[in-house]
Design a protein around this motif. Sequence first.
Motif, PDB file in Angstrom:
ATOM      1  N   SER A  69      -4.962 -55.332 -12.611  1.00 54.21           N
ATOM      2  CA  SER A  69      -5.683 -55.161 -11.350  1.00 54.21           C
ATOM      3  C   SER A  69      -7.145 -55.543 -11.500  1.00 54.21           C
ATOM      4  O   SER A  69      -7.729 -55.439 -12.579  1.00 54.21           O
ATOM      5  CB  SER A  69      -5.573 -53.717 -10.868  1.00 54.21           C
ATOM      6  OG  SER A  69      -4.240 -53.388 -10.575  1.00 54.21           O
ATOM      7  N   VAL A  92     -11.876 -55.418  -1.834  1.00 54.93           N
ATOM      8  CA  VAL A  92     -10.761 -54.535  -2.173  1.00 54.93           C
ATOM      9  C   VAL A  92     -10.990 -54.053  -3.601  1.00 54.93           C
ATOM     10  O   VAL A  92     -11.081 -54.854  -4.531  1.00 54.93           O
ATOM     11  CB  VAL A  92      -9.419 -55.282  -2.050  1.00 54.93           C
ATOM     12  CG1 VAL A  92      -8.272 -54.382  -2.486  1.00 54.93           C
ATOM     13  CG2 VAL A  92      -9.205 -55.759  -0.623  1.00 54.93           C
ATOM     14  N   HIS A  94      -9.217 -52.338  -5.800  1.00 52.16           N
ATOM     15  CA  HIS A  94      -8.165 -52.310  -6.821  1.00 52.16           C
ATOM     16  C   HIS A  94      -6.942 -53.016  -6.252  1.00 52.16           C
ATOM     17  O   HIS A  94      -6.269 -52.487  -5.377  1.00 52.16           O
ATOM     18  CB  HIS A  94      -7.843 -50.852  -7.170  1.00 52.16           C
ATOM     19  CG  HIS A  94      -6.701 -50.664  -8.112  1.00 52.16           C
ATOM     20  ND1 HIS A  94      -6.879 -50.422  -9.449  1.00 52.16           N
ATOM     21  CD2 HIS A  94      -5.348 -50.686  -7.924  1.00 52.16           C
ATOM     22  CE1 HIS A  94      -5.684 -50.283 -10.025  1.00 52.16           C
ATOM     23  NE2 HIS A  94      -4.750 -50.450  -9.116  1.00 52.16           N
ATOM     24  N   ALA A  95      -6.678 -54.246  -6.741  1.00 50.49           N
ATOM     25  CA  ALA A  95      -5.534 -55.011  -6.253  1.00 50.49           C
ATOM     26  C   ALA A  95      -4.831 -55.655  -7.443  1.00 50.49           C
ATOM     27  O   ALA A  95      -5.453 -56.400  -8.202  1.00 50.49           O
ATOM     28  CB  ALA A  95      -5.970 -56.075  -5.263  1.00 50.49           C
ATOM     29  N   ILE A 127      -2.521 -50.973  -3.479  1.00 50.26           N
ATOM     30  CA  ILE A 127      -3.833 -51.574  -3.264  1.00 50.26           C
ATOM     31  C   ILE A 127      -4.804 -50.491  -2.802  1.00 50.26           C
ATOM     32  O   ILE A 127      -4.503 -49.732  -1.890  1.00 50.26           O
ATOM     33  CB  ILE A 127      -3.756 -52.698  -2.214  1.00 50.26           C
ATOM     34  CG1 ILE A 127      -2.812 -53.799  -2.694  1.00 50.26           C
ATOM     35  CG2 ILE A 127      -5.136 -53.270  -1.925  1.00 50.26           C
ATOM     36  CD1 ILE A 127      -2.526 -54.847  -1.647  1.00 50.26           C
ATOM     37  N   SER A 129      -8.533 -49.782  -1.270  1.00 55.17           N
ATOM     38  CA  SER A 129      -9.711 -50.352  -0.616  1.00 55.17           C
ATOM     39  C   SER A 129     -10.454 -49.240   0.087  1.00 55.17           C
ATOM     40  O   SER A 129     -10.018 -48.751   1.128  1.00 55.17           O
ATOM     41  CB  SER A 129      -9.292 -51.447   0.379  1.00 55.17           C
ATOM     42  OG  SER A 129     -10.427 -51.991   1.019  1.00 55.17           O
ATOM     43  N   THR A 143      -6.888 -55.820   4.160  1.00 52.76           N
ATOM     44  CA  THR A 143      -5.839 -55.523   3.174  1.00 52.76           C
ATOM     45  C   THR A 143      -4.532 -56.189   3.569  1.00 52.76           C
ATOM     46  O   THR A 143      -3.830 -56.752   2.723  1.00 52.76           O
ATOM     47  CB  THR A 143      -5.644 -53.997   3.055  1.00 52.76           C
ATOM     48  OG1 THR A 143      -6.874 -53.384   2.670  1.00 52.76           O
ATOM     49  CG2 THR A 143      -4.569 -53.671   2.024  1.00 52.76           C
ATOM     50  N   TYR A 156       3.221 -61.156  -4.457  1.00 49.94           N
ATOM     51  CA  TYR A 156       3.617 -59.832  -3.984  1.00 49.94           C
ATOM     52  C   TYR A 156       5.027 -59.946  -3.427  1.00 49.94           C
ATOM     53  O   TYR A 156       5.299 -60.820  -2.592  1.00 49.94           O
ATOM     54  CB  TYR A 156       2.674 -59.314  -2.904  1.00 49.94           C
ATOM     55  CG  TYR A 156       1.334 -58.810  -3.415  1.00 49.94           C
ATOM     56  CD1 TYR A 156       1.035 -58.797  -4.771  1.00 49.94           C
ATOM     57  CD2 TYR A 156       0.359 -58.349  -2.534  1.00 49.94           C
ATOM     58  CE1 TYR A 156      -0.184 -58.345  -5.235  1.00 49.94           C
ATOM     59  CE2 TYR A 156      -0.868 -57.890  -2.986  1.00 49.94           C
ATOM     60  CZ  TYR A 156      -1.136 -57.898  -4.344  1.00 49.94           C
ATOM     61  OH  TYR A 156      -2.348 -57.446  -4.803  1.00 49.94           O
TER      62      TYR A 156
END
Length: 252
Positions: A69, A92, A94-95, A127, A129, A143, A156
């Motif tokens: 991430s 964002v 943490h993706a 995810i 945000s 998002t 994804y």
Amino acid sequence: MRVLAFAFALLCALPALAEEVVLGLSSDQVSINTNFDGSEILIFGAVKREEAILDDPRLQVIVTVAGPSRPITVRRKEKRFGIWVNTDAVEVDHAPSFYAVASSTLLGLALSNTEDLRYKVSIPRAIRSVGAPQNILDSKNFTNALIRIKSKSNQYQLNEGTVSVDEQTLFRTAIELPAALTEGDYLTRIFLTRGGEVVSKYETSIYVRKVGVERWLFRLSRENALIYGFMSLAIAIAAGWGASAIFSIFRR
């Protein structure tokens, strides 16, 4: 001594897991080289029990694979005076670079919203945000845009009904890894659920590494950026000169 005795008694009083996962992977390593165009990981396993199989509610299995991430900035473009320009932006926090969810039935049937919030299983929950500017009221749309873009490139994935469960004991599924993979450890989680509640969880990792020339170039760019820059410039000049020479020959 009394504290230790109390702790031991409390530990003994906890109920043992009635069901737990015994997992297998077709491979726990993925090597990226010049010919890498994607890979497929077969995930299979069995359910070990200390009690008889329950028929109601039925056992469901959920598998998630998450790449490393990092923060990602998502920008919104608008057409102004005939030109597309960047307007608002949301970072964002943490993706995952890659995220796949596979389930034995519809995810909403296999997992309750409360458990999804607790374990961060679905793609939106994976995810994080929270740092949107105050002037942006529709931060959720950013998002959703990230999920849409990542889904188009197969980074994804939501694969409902792709986990096969035999006799509520054996399970298997395949996760397709795209060509554009980020190097790192890919956390793999398996959830056993009944009635939407998680009854057991297992975690392991799939290791994705660059090998050969890709690995050497990757390390050079990180450890000797100046040398890497000069080498890239030299290659670009040589390629341009070579293309010019070939074009001149054909003109003659």
